[in-house]
Design a protein around this motif. Sequence first.
Motif, short mmCIF file in Angstrom:
data_model
loop_
_atom_site.label_atom_id
_atom_site.label_comp_id
_atom_site.label_asym_id
_atom_site.label_seq_id
_atom_site.Cartn_x
_atom_site.Cartn_y
_atom_site.Cartn_z
N PHE D 15 0.81 -1.21 0.00
CA PHE D 15 0.00 0.00 0.00
C PHE D 15 0.85 1.27 0.00
N MET D 57 -13.48 4.90 4.52
CA MET D 57 -13.49 4.36 3.15
C MET D 57 -12.13 3.74 2.80
N SER D 58 -11.09 4.43 3.21
CA SER D 58 -9.75 3.95 2.87
C SER D 58 -9.43 2.64 3.59
N ASP D 61 -11.30 -0.20 1.78
CA ASP D 61 -10.65 -0.61 0.53
C ASP D 61 -9.41 -1.45 0.83
N THR D 62 -8.64 -0.99 1.79
CA THR D 62 -7.41 -1.69 2.16
C THR D 62 -7.71 -3.08 2.71
N THR D 80 -9.41 -1.93 -7.77
CA THR D 80 -10.77 -1.67 -7.33
C THR D 80 -11.58 -1.15 -8.51
N VAL D 81 -12.70 -1.78 -8.78
CA VAL D 81 -13.60 -1.32 -9.86
C VAL D 81 -14.54 -0.25 -9.30
N GLN D 82 -15.11 -0.54 -8.16
CA GLN D 82 -15.99 0.44 -7.51
C GLN D 82 -16.09 0.10 -6.04
N LEU D 83 -16.37 1.10 -5.27
CA LEU D 83 -16.56 0.90 -3.83
C LEU D 83 -17.62 1.89 -3.36
N GLN D 84 -18.64 1.35 -2.73
CA GLN D 84 -19.76 2.16 -2.23
C GLN D 84 -19.77 2.04 -0.71
N LEU D 111 -13.67 -11.10 -11.67
CA LEU D 111 -14.18 -10.13 -10.70
C LEU D 111 -14.34 -10.76 -9.32
N PHE D 113 -16.31 -9.88 -5.63
CA PHE D 113 -17.26 -9.02 -4.93
C PHE D 113 -17.03 -9.16 -3.43
N GLU D 115 -17.65 -7.28 0.77
CA GLU D 115 -18.42 -6.47 1.71
C GLU D 115 -17.52 -6.14 2.90
N THR D 130 -19.72 -1.96 0.08
CA THR D 130 -19.70 -3.08 -0.85
C THR D 130 -18.80 -2.68 -2.01
N THR D 132 -16.39 -4.06 -5.74
CA THR D 132 -16.02 -4.99 -6.81
C THR D 132 -14.56 -4.77 -7.15
#
Lengths: 136, 136, 136, 136
Positions: D15, D57-58, D61-62, D80-84, D111, D113, D115, D130, D132
């Motif tokens: 990272f 958020m960070s 993701d990590t 990362t494709v997307q993160l909500q 892919l 997925f 959580e 969540t 991807t």
Amino acid sequence: MTDVHALQRAISEIFAPWVQRLNLRVLAAQPGEIELALPVGAEHVHAGGVMCGQTLMSAADTAMVLAIMTQLGEFKPMTTVQLQTSFLRPIAAGTDYAKVVARVLRRGRNLVFGEIEVSDATGKLAAHATTTYALL
Amino acid sequence: MTDVHALQRAISEIFAPWVQRLNLRVLAAQPGEIELALPVGAEHVHAGGVMCGQTLMSAADTAMVLAIMTQLGEFKPMTTVQLQTSFLRPIAAGTDYAKVVARVLRRGRNLVFGEIEVSDATGKLAAHATTTYALL
Amino acid sequence: MTDVHALQRAISEIFAPWVQRLNLRVLAAQPGEIELALPVGAEHVHAGGVMCGQTLMSAADTAMVLAIMTQLGEFKPMTTVQLQTSFLRPIAAGTDYAKVVARVLRRGRNLVFGEIEVSDATGKLAAHATTTYALL
Amino acid sequence: MTDVHALQRAISEIFAPWVQRLNLRVLAAQPGEIELALPVGAEHVHAGGVMCGQTLMSAADTAMVLAIMTQLGEFKPMTTVQLQTSFLRPIAAGTDYAKVVARVLRRGRNLVFGEIEVSDATGKLAAHATTTYALL
């Protein structure tokens, strides 16, 4: 409001006619959580031979309204603020029912956060949604 | 593939019958972008007197498939990976049409990113969605 | 509140010290929209040689707070309800700056909806975020 | 790859330096799931007296990258494709640690997925994400 019959009735009173064509059936309810059967009817299958994503998202949104009702004890005016759905696995035509479980994660004063899981007939996660509602 | 008639025909060939009941009408298309009319039919209005969110999300997803086709030049098998919709303003019953514009933001080798805007009759943004598709 | 210097000062007053290490620089502001430079410092580059997604999401969230301030005319307590980011293209180490544009899509009474675009040095969209804030 | 020490080491190798300042500590791991402690350091607290959303958020993701490593058995290039992320409750300054649990929901060919849940010191859900990822 966790009575299965009352919740089933609410579906035909609250939602748009087009949404009622999902033919959602209330299986079980407890405060903050609801379980529904979503029939995999031919009307909801696209050219690729699987249940369409539009149906899965719509079922998720509908289920969440009902889950919030189980928590509030009644129907109150509310509106979806946002809904994010991830599509993990297709649900094949020929499957009888998908199962939809919606759960309130947090009920604040104005906002309600929730999560919805749609599983295929074998119990595998097909779609996963998170959502925010505003109580009006 | 930016022919309005061909895209209109594709709607009835690709999508599930339930999705066809959105009665989406292709207004215009260019590579990577499509504009559709979404009639605010009574079937899509819920007890609160506004077009239901399920319809808006479903129209967004449907429009994006068509926008990707305008970019690819043809229909290819694809699947929605995720779709996030924010609901900004209600669309009142009695409105004739909402307008749906879907736009490809990036087409990668396997993934396509897009954005969809649904506007009400006065041009105000009613719903805004972002989405990822996988080309199969 | 669209004064570039006042907004720049706000960054060092409102945000956590760790967020200030993004070294965001306010380039321009108008009511409801802000443009920032995000330096691609070595501290924000991961082992793959590109700016990390954590930085992009954090810059998006930070930019949106400032965009809302340009709309409200001042800083008011607010909280992020949700933020969804899509990552379209990597931003390579060695790039000087990414550009971050945040825009208010709708300001309701309690909720504000916005959109953030992060572009690379050539102006290509690298990340796209949508978000909801609650005014407290 | 579920060895806590190896995963802890990976944090400092993979990272960006800025992300390492999250000071995430690996508590436990099993295939497809990881549990981390996220110290609520002053550097991560904003003017409102709570841990900032950027940090949450960070961390999410990590944590997900590490959860995917526990599933793959090693580090492989991914993006990362997307993160909500939804923000349910604030985490107050003065809290020692938030707990971050990341879980793979489905690993497809290209892919993944997942959580992520971030809980406060009392175990209440503070943030829910969540996401991807694309395996490269």
